[in-house]
Design an enzyme around this catalytic site. Structure first.
Site, PDB file in Angstrom:
ATOM      1  N   ASP A   1     -72.074 -35.554  62.126  1.00 51.66           N
ATOM      2  CA  ASP A   1     -73.429 -34.990  61.997  1.00 51.66           C
ATOM      3  C   ASP A   1     -73.656 -33.926  63.076  1.00 51.66           C
ATOM      4  OD1 ASP A   1     -73.577 -36.750  64.128  1.00 51.66           O
ATOM      5  OD2 ASP A   1     -75.434 -37.725  63.489  1.00 51.66           O
ATOM      6  N   SER A   2     -72.652 -33.710  63.940  1.00 49.53           N
ATOM      7  CA  SER A   2     -72.678 -32.576  64.871  1.00 49.53           C
ATOM      8  C   SER A   2     -72.779 -31.269  64.098  1.00 49.53           C
ATOM      9  CB  SER A   2     -71.421 -32.581  65.745  1.00 49.53           C
ATOM     10  OG  SER A   2     -70.257 -32.655  64.943  1.00 49.53           O
TER      11      SER A   2
ATOM     12  N   LYS B   1     -69.232 -43.531  59.220  1.00 43.29           N
ATOM     13  CA  LYS B   1     -69.314 -43.879  60.642  1.00 43.29           C
ATOM     14  C   LYS B   1     -70.780 -44.080  61.003  1.00 43.29           C
ATOM     15  CE  LYS B   1     -68.578 -40.692  64.098  1.00 43.29           C
ATOM     16  NZ  LYS B   1     -69.877 -40.664  64.792  1.00 43.29           N
TER      17      LYS B   1
ATOM     18  N   GLU C   1     -73.474 -45.072  64.362  1.00 45.47           N
ATOM     19  CA  GLU C   1     -73.610 -45.200  65.813  1.00 45.47           C
ATOM     20  C   GLU C   1     -74.271 -46.531  66.173  1.00 45.47           C
ATOM     21  OE1 GLU C   1     -75.571 -41.842  67.619  1.00 45.47           O
ATOM     22  OE2 GLU C   1     -74.202 -40.398  66.692  1.00 45.47           O
TER      23      GLU C   1
ATOM     24  N   GLU D   1     -67.672 -42.775  72.976  1.00 46.45           N
ATOM     25  CA  GLU D   1     -68.050 -41.435  73.467  1.00 46.45           C
ATOM     26  C   GLU D   1     -68.700 -41.509  74.844  1.00 46.45           C
ATOM     27  OE1 GLU D   1     -70.346 -39.059  70.724  1.00 46.45           O
ATOM     28  OE2 GLU D   1     -70.582 -37.458  72.205  1.00 46.45           O
TER      29      GLU D   1
HETATM   30  O1  KIV Z   1     -70.878 -35.914  65.013  1.00 48.55           O
HETATM   31  C1  KIV Z   1     -69.787 -35.847  65.610  1.00 48.55           C
HETATM   32  O2  KIV Z   1     -69.098 -34.822  65.613  1.00 48.55           O
HETATM   33  C2  KIV Z   1     -69.345 -37.043  66.322  1.00 48.55           C
HETATM   34  C3  KIV Z   1     -68.289 -36.846  67.345  1.00 48.55           C
HETATM   35  C4  KIV Z   1     -68.933 -36.349  68.592  1.00 48.55           C
HETATM   36  C5  KIV Z   1     -67.492 -38.077  67.566  1.00 48.55           C
HETATM   37  O3  KIV Z   1     -69.849 -38.100  66.120  1.00 48.55           O
END
Ligand code: KIV
Length: 263
Positions: A44-45, A112, A114, A181
């Protein structure tokens, strides 16, 4: 052609070799990274690097589905992880509905989410219902506003003990691997040793079971800010700017297009 990783082959790398993971958000870059990596993360980056926002909070499930499909088109032979955005897994039922949407509308291999111990009931519910889950513990970018910034974890004994609890809870809940992280390297190393599934680090030192980086950081495209843990493998921003400058100058001087570029 590289052999696509599976949940089993990913788990089997633990203690044998570090996993290589990188983010991608489109088919073009996914195709470029595919030959060299084990797993591609549609993080989500993308809300920051692709959409230009200040954090990941406003990412939508539709955005994740769109970009995951693009990545899967470009890297048909890669194990693809789709990040669940902020607010899409606030309880078991909502998490499952959103994860099912991702699985039905994309070929992603897993999602994924968090969170550690406090998310373990959600991870278990997803795993019990046929969704493969990659965990994410330590610094949680989706908590940036509630924590008032990006805070490195593992600096106190209490934080270390909590990280160990988090990793064990994520594993017990059924996740097949996890990202760790922004954690002090000696603590990340201890955390990795206390579980039997791979723990993939970002800003967590070398002594874990793999590494992940955001492609635009490590290729030097993201100029706004470079975190300490990023190594730039390319001066992407300057290479692109120079190339565009050359193009603009050649258009202005009518040096481009030449005979060979003309029908
Ligand atoms: O969103 C992302 O790119 C991530 C990485 C920082 C692991 O979760």
């Amino acid at each position: 052609m590289t052999k696509k990783m599976t949940l089993t082959s990913i788990k089997k790398t633990k203690g044998i070799r570090p996993l290589v993971m990188i983010t991608a958000y489109d088919a073009l870059f996914a195709r470029l990274v595919e030959p060299s990596v084990d797993m591609i993360l549609v993080g989500d980056s993308l809300n920051m690097t692709f959409a230009g926002k200040d954090d990941t909070i406003s990412t939508t499930i539709e955005q994740m589905i769109y970009h995951t499909n693009a990545v899967c088109m470009g890297a048909k032979n890669s194990f693809v992880v789709c990040d669940m955005p902020f607010g899409t897994y606030i309880n078991k039922e909502i998490a499952l509905l959103n994860a099912i949407k991702v699985f039905q509308e994309t070929p992603a291999d897993c999602i994924k989410i968090e969170g550690g111990e406090e998310k373990s009931n959600i991870i278990k519910h997803l795993c019990d219902n046929g969704i493969a889950v990659c965990g994410h513990i330590g610094l949680l970018p989706q908590a940036v506003r509630s924590e008032g910034g990006y805070k490195v974890k593992g600096k106190t004994e209490d934080e270390k003990l909590q990280l160990i609890k988090d990793a064990k809870a994520v594993e017990m809940a059924g996740a097949f691997c996890m990202v760790i992280e922004g954690v002090k390297s000696e603590v990340a190393s201890e955390v990795a040793k206390c579980v039997d599934i791979p723990v993939i680090g970002i800003g967590a030192g070398v002594d874990v079971d793999g590494q992940v980086l955001v492609f635009s950081d490590m290729l030097g495209f993201y100029e706004e800010f470079t975190p300490k843990f990023v190594k730039k493998y390319l001066d992407g921003a300057n290479l692109v700017k120079d190339a565009i400058k050359d193009y603009a100058s050649e258009v202005s001087s009518r040096e481009f297009p030449k005979e060979e570029h003309t029908y």
